[in-house]
Scaffold this motif. Structure first.
Motif, short mmCIF file in Angstrom:
data_model
loop_
_atom_site.label_atom_id
_atom_site.label_comp_id
_atom_site.label_asym_id
_atom_site.label_seq_id
_atom_site.Cartn_x
_atom_site.Cartn_y
_atom_site.Cartn_z
N ARG A 134 0.83 -1.21 0.00
CA ARG A 134 0.00 0.00 0.00
C ARG A 134 0.86 1.25 0.00
NH1 ARG A 134 -3.47 -3.18 3.39
NH2 ARG A 134 -2.41 -2.45 5.28
N ILE A 135 1.94 1.23 0.78
CA ILE A 135 2.83 2.40 0.83
C ILE A 135 3.49 2.62 -0.53
CG2 ILE A 135 4.97 3.30 1.85
CD1 ILE A 135 4.15 1.75 4.43
N GLN A 136 3.97 1.53 -1.15
CA GLN A 136 4.56 1.65 -2.49
C GLN A 136 3.58 2.28 -3.47
OE1 GLN A 136 7.00 -1.45 -4.49
NE2 GLN A 136 6.40 -2.72 -2.75
N SER A 137 2.35 1.81 -3.42
CA SER A 137 1.33 2.33 -4.32
C SER A 137 1.14 3.83 -4.13
CB SER A 137 0.01 1.59 -4.09
OG SER A 137 -1.02 2.09 -4.90
N CYS A 138 1.14 4.26 -2.86
CA CYS A 138 1.00 5.69 -2.58
C CYS A 138 2.17 6.49 -3.13
CB CYS A 138 0.89 5.92 -1.07
SG CYS A 138 -0.67 5.39 -0.35
N LEU A 139 3.38 5.98 -2.94
CA LEU A 139 4.58 6.68 -3.42
C LEU A 139 4.58 6.79 -4.94
CD1 LEU A 139 7.30 5.08 -1.09
CD2 LEU A 139 6.22 7.32 -0.87
N LYS A 140 4.14 5.74 -5.60
CA LYS A 140 4.08 5.76 -7.07
C LYS A 140 2.98 6.69 -7.56
CE LYS A 140 5.97 1.09 -7.52
NZ LYS A 140 5.70 -0.32 -7.87
N ASP A 141 1.83 6.66 -6.89
CA ASP A 141 0.73 7.55 -7.26
C ASP A 141 1.13 9.01 -7.09
OD1 ASP A 141 -0.93 5.46 -7.91
OD2 ASP A 141 -1.93 5.40 -5.95
N ALA A 142 2.00 9.28 -6.11
CA ALA A 142 2.45 10.65 -5.86
C ALA A 142 3.53 11.09 -6.84
CB ALA A 142 2.98 10.76 -4.43
N ARG A 143 3.91 10.22 -7.77
CA ARG A 143 4.93 10.52 -8.80
C ARG A 143 6.26 10.94 -8.16
NH1 ARG A 143 3.43 11.33 -13.91
NH2 ARG A 143 5.06 12.93 -14.17
N LEU A 144 6.58 10.28 -7.06
CA LEU A 144 7.80 10.62 -6.32
C LEU A 144 9.04 10.58 -7.20
CD1 LEU A 144 9.36 11.01 -3.58
CD2 LEU A 144 9.46 8.52 -3.47
N CYS A 145 9.26 9.45 -7.86
CA CYS A 145 10.51 9.29 -8.62
C CYS A 145 10.45 9.89 -10.02
CB CYS A 145 10.88 7.80 -8.69
SG CYS A 145 11.32 7.11 -7.07
N SER A 146 9.27 9.95 -10.60
CA SER A 146 9.18 10.59 -11.92
C SER A 146 9.44 12.09 -11.80
CB SER A 146 7.81 10.32 -12.56
OG SER A 146 6.76 10.77 -11.72
N ASP A 147 8.92 12.71 -10.75
CA ASP A 147 9.20 14.13 -10.51
C ASP A 147 10.66 14.35 -10.16
OD1 ASP A 147 6.57 14.70 -10.99
OD2 ASP A 147 6.00 14.93 -8.89
N PHE A 148 11.23 13.42 -9.41
CA PHE A 148 12.66 13.46 -9.06
C PHE A 148 13.50 13.41 -10.33
CE2 PHE A 148 16.40 10.70 -8.18
CZ PHE A 148 17.11 11.53 -7.35
N HIS A 149 13.16 12.52 -11.25
CA HIS A 149 13.91 12.39 -12.51
C HIS A 149 13.80 13.67 -13.33
CE1 HIS A 149 15.70 10.30 -15.95
NE2 HIS A 149 14.82 10.99 -16.68
N THR A 150 12.59 14.21 -13.43
CA THR A 150 12.37 15.42 -14.24
C THR A 150 13.14 16.61 -13.67
OG1 THR A 150 10.15 14.64 -14.85
CG2 THR A 150 10.60 17.00 -15.09
N LYS A 151 13.16 16.73 -12.36
CA LYS A 151 13.80 17.89 -11.72
C LYS A 151 15.31 17.89 -11.90
CE LYS A 151 14.03 20.39 -7.34
NZ LYS A 151 13.57 20.44 -5.93
N PHE A 152 15.93 16.70 -11.85
CA PHE A 152 17.40 16.64 -11.85
C PHE A 152 18.00 16.00 -13.11
CE2 PHE A 152 16.07 16.49 -7.34
CZ PHE A 152 16.67 17.67 -6.90
N LYS A 153 17.20 15.82 -14.16
CA LYS A 153 17.67 15.08 -15.33
C LYS A 153 18.79 15.80 -16.07
CE LYS A 153 14.10 16.88 -18.45
NZ LYS A 153 12.97 16.50 -19.33
N ASN A 154 18.91 17.11 -15.90
CA ASN A 154 19.96 17.86 -16.60
C ASN A 154 21.25 17.96 -15.80
OD1 ASN A 154 18.33 18.44 -18.88
ND2 ASN A 154 17.35 20.14 -17.78
N ASP A 155 21.29 17.39 -14.60
CA ASP A 155 22.50 17.42 -13.77
C ASP A 155 23.55 16.46 -14.35
OD1 ASP A 155 21.19 19.12 -12.08
OD2 ASP A 155 21.38 17.87 -10.30
N ASN A 156 24.81 16.92 -14.37
CA ASN A 156 25.88 15.94 -14.62
C ASN A 156 26.18 15.24 -13.31
OD1 ASN A 156 27.72 17.55 -13.07
ND2 ASN A 156 28.13 18.82 -14.87
N VAL A 157 27.10 14.27 -13.33
CA VAL A 157 27.32 13.45 -12.15
C VAL A 157 27.79 14.27 -10.95
CG1 VAL A 157 29.69 12.80 -12.83
CG2 VAL A 157 28.36 11.31 -11.29
N GLN A 158 28.67 15.27 -11.19
CA GLN A 158 29.15 16.10 -10.08
C GLN A 158 28.03 16.93 -9.47
OE1 GLN A 158 30.74 16.01 -13.09
NE2 GLN A 158 32.57 14.82 -12.50
N GLN A 159 27.20 17.51 -10.34
CA GLN A 159 26.08 18.31 -9.85
C GLN A 159 25.08 17.44 -9.09
OE1 GLN A 159 24.89 19.81 -13.71
NE2 GLN A 159 25.71 21.85 -13.28
#
Length: 266
Positions: A134-159
């Motif tokens: 149930r917790i996993q489902s909530c985290l996925k519904d909240a787009r936790l990791c998709s928003d994380f990817h979108t926000k930092f996708k332009n970072d290089n490894v050092q950034q």
């Protein structure tokens, strides 16, 4: 103060009565319209809270304004039990959230969290498969990791390594640091060939956006750290609410004495 106590108790309970209606309606609406697991999980607490407020505020309202002594006695009894419950809950939250802290990583702006650092009670809750699903489902519904990817996708490894991520992001959206995976993007990591990983989270990791590290112990630890932070805030609110309840209870006792005095005069 005691002379005004009936009016004051009545006004406070009128406010609580008005507040209970939208809470109860929201719970009923969620029971009919909820689509995600998180929304379904909220429906029962909201309905119980709304019904409780409705009944208790009605007791206090009628007991104070209509001078019904036995209703005021019942109201004060329920309030006393609520105060005891709030005291017990506040102490319980303090005890179970007292353990657990992040581990600072070398040359990283963020911390990592270990499941074993938290209280056994919390560990047992997230290790239960039904609870965690149930917790996993909530985290996925909240787009936790998709928003994380979108926000930092332009970072290089050092950034990327210099960023200050939240506990849920580091635990669920990226592999643990000791896996030594190669960074390609916030949620895309290459597994080195021939790696011998003693950490089971390294094998649990997948670049599939529906998998990532949601089954990892690090994700459970990140969730508990986030829960701990939120519950600490709730504890402060509980203490303020508890003081408010004690004041209302004291005023209610005055109103109860007024009711008894008026009854004997009759």
């Amino acid at each position: 103060m005691c002379r005004l106590s009936n009016s004051l108790v009545g006004c406070l309970n009128l406010l609580a009565f008005a507040l209970s209606i939208p809470i109860l309606v929201t719970g009923v609406w969620l029971s009919k319209q909820a689509q995600t697991e998180c929304e379904k999980w909220l429906e029962t607490p909201l309905m119980v809270l709304g019904a409780f407020l409705l009944i208790v505020s009605f007791l206090g309202l009628v007991g104070a304004w209509c001078r019904v002594t036995w209703l005021m006695w019942l109201y004060l009894f329920v309030m006393f039990l609520l105060i005891l419950l709030m005291l017990a809950f506040t102490a319980f939250v303090f005890v179970i959230t007292n353990k657990g802290a992040g581990k600072a990583l070398s040359n990283r702006g963020y911390k990592e969290y270990r499941l074993g650092d938290y209280s056994n009670w919390l560990q047992n809750r997230v290790n239960d498969s039904d609870n965690w699903n149930r917790i996993q489902s909530c985290l996925k519904d909240a787009r936790l990791c998709s928003d994380f990817h979108t926000k930092f996708k332009n970072d290089n490894v050092q950034q990327f390594y210099a960023e200050n991520f939240g506990a849920l992001q580091t635990g669920c959206c990226m592999p643990p640091d000791n896996c030594k995976f190669v960074y390609q993007g916030p949620t895309v990591w290459n597994r080195p060939e021939g790696g011998n990983h003693t950490n089971p989270d390294c094998n649990a990791w997948s670049n599939d956006p529906n998998v990532l590290c949601f089954s990892c112990e690090s994700c459970k630890a990140g969730f508990l750290q986030n829960l701990k932070t939120e519950w600490k805030k709730v504890t402060i609110i509980n203490i303020i609410f508890l003081v408010f309840l004690i004041i209302v209870y004291s005023v209610g006792c005055c109103a109860f004495r007024n009711n008894k005095r008026d009854h004997w005069r009759k």
